[in-house]
Design a protein around this motif. Structure first.
Motif, PDB file in Angstrom:
ATOM      1  N   ARG A 250     -11.128 -24.188  -3.496  1.00  0.00           N
ATOM      2  CA  ARG A 250     -11.155 -25.250  -2.481  1.00  0.00           C
ATOM      3  C   ARG A 250     -10.185 -24.949  -1.342  1.00  0.00           C
ATOM      4  N   THR A 253     -11.454 -21.958   0.737  1.00  0.00           N
ATOM      5  CA  THR A 253     -12.635 -22.311   1.522  1.00  0.00           C
ATOM      6  C   THR A 253     -12.247 -23.102   2.754  1.00  0.00           C
ATOM      7  N   VAL A 254     -11.329 -24.055   2.591  1.00  0.00           N
ATOM      8  CA  VAL A 254     -10.865 -24.833   3.728  1.00  0.00           C
ATOM      9  C   VAL A 254     -10.172 -23.936   4.738  1.00  0.00           C
ATOM     10  N   ALA A 256     -10.634 -20.730   5.234  1.00  0.00           N
ATOM     11  CA  ALA A 256     -11.596 -19.847   5.871  1.00  0.00           C
ATOM     12  C   ALA A 256     -12.390 -20.594   6.937  1.00  0.00           C
ATOM     13  N   SER A 257     -12.705 -21.861   6.657  1.00  0.00           N
ATOM     14  CA  SER A 257     -13.509 -22.645   7.616  1.00  0.00           C
ATOM     15  C   SER A 257     -12.768 -22.901   8.922  1.00  0.00           C
ATOM     16  N   GLN A 258     -11.438 -22.867   8.858  1.00  0.00           N
ATOM     17  CA  GLN A 258     -10.633 -23.110  10.060  1.00  0.00           C
ATOM     18  C   GLN A 258     -10.699 -21.955  11.046  1.00  0.00           C
ATOM     19  N   LEU A 260     -13.595 -20.324  11.572  1.00  0.00           N
ATOM     20  CA  LEU A 260     -14.977 -20.202  12.036  1.00  0.00           C
ATOM     21  C   LEU A 260     -15.174 -20.894  13.380  1.00  0.00           C
TER      22      LEU A 260
END
Length: 260
Positions: A250, A253-254, A256-258, A260
């Motif tokens: 979790r 993933t958070v 990594a999303s920052q 994108l």
């Protein structure tokens, strides 16, 4: 059959009877009609109907009242546990740890084990350090901090430990990161009961008085794997490893999303 399953995991994997029952149901290995409950299994053991005797239950035999002694005037090394937010007690948030030190022999030249447990998932770590030197504790933590690098602050939000001299430098973590360090009241081990409980579990394998340096890194790693692979009733018979890895996924993933 179910009894063979219980005896196998009890002796080969050192699972509790309750872990055997819970995991069998969770994995769908047996239906409810084909098993008996935990209490009945203990009754079977008392009656000699299992290949498991009372002497095989280390926790059952060792529980006995202990004389309490009042002790005073131990130095407090930093922020008191009284200042720790009450919501940490609820174990709903990931990233709050307890820490302790396990010794084998009382010789100054023996190694020790720095033990840590994450309160929500019950993930339990054992890190070999040279003796009870506070610098050894900090060196071990620096290695862990380096491993988790930019995620350290999310994984290690707080650490609670006791006032042993080996932790005299621990408050220095607050100068290096956002981690907050709390110290339990002197001689009140119940305030970090999770790590104390797990330290008791590993005494099945590492006996008091036996030198820590007589155990190989592989043996210590195997004990740690056993602790984190043990199904827990409180987690619906999931293991600490399963829950801990889910929390890391979790966080990653958070992060990594920052980007994108």
């Amino acid at each position: 059959d179910f009894i063979c399953f219980v005896e196998q995991h009890f002796f080969e994997d050192n699972w509790s009877l309750d872990a055997c029952v819970g995991r069998a149901l969770k994995e769908g290995l047996f239906t409810r009609e084909k098993i008996v409950c935990t209490k009945t299994l203990y009754n079977y053991a008392d009656l000699g109907l299992l290949g498991i005797k009372n002497i095989d239950f280390p926790e059952k035999l060792k529980r006995s009242p202990k004389e309490r002694h009042n002790r005073e005037n131990k130095r407090v090394l930093g922020r008191s546990i009284e200042e720790r937010p009450a919501e940490i007690d609820e174990r709903n948030e990931f990233g709050h740890w307890e820490m302790d030190l396990v010794i084998g022999s009382k010789k100054d030249d023996d190694d020790a084990l720095l033990t840590m447990i994450e309160r929500k998932t019950r993930e339990y770590w054992m890190v070999r350090i040279p003796g009870r030197d506070p610098n050894g504790v900090m060196t071990a933590l620096e290695a862990i901090r380096s491993e988790y690098s930019e995620h350290w602050n999310e994984i290690f939000k707080t650490i609670t430990t006791d006032n042993g001299s080996e932790f005299s430098l621990l408050a220095g973590l607050e100068d290096l990161s956002k981690t907050l360090v709390y110290f339990a009241h002197p001689y009140t081990s119940c305030e970090k009961g999770s790590v104390e409980r797990h330290n008791g579990l590993i005494r099945r394998f590492i006996r008091k008085g036996k030198r820590i340096d007589s155990y190989t890194d592989e043996q210590i790693s195997q004990i740690e794997v056993w602790c984190n692979s043990l199904p827990r009733r409180i987690h619906g018979y999931k293991t600490p490893d399963e829950l801990f890895e889910a929390e890391l996924d979790r966080i990653y993933t958070v992060a990594a999303s920052q980007f994108l």
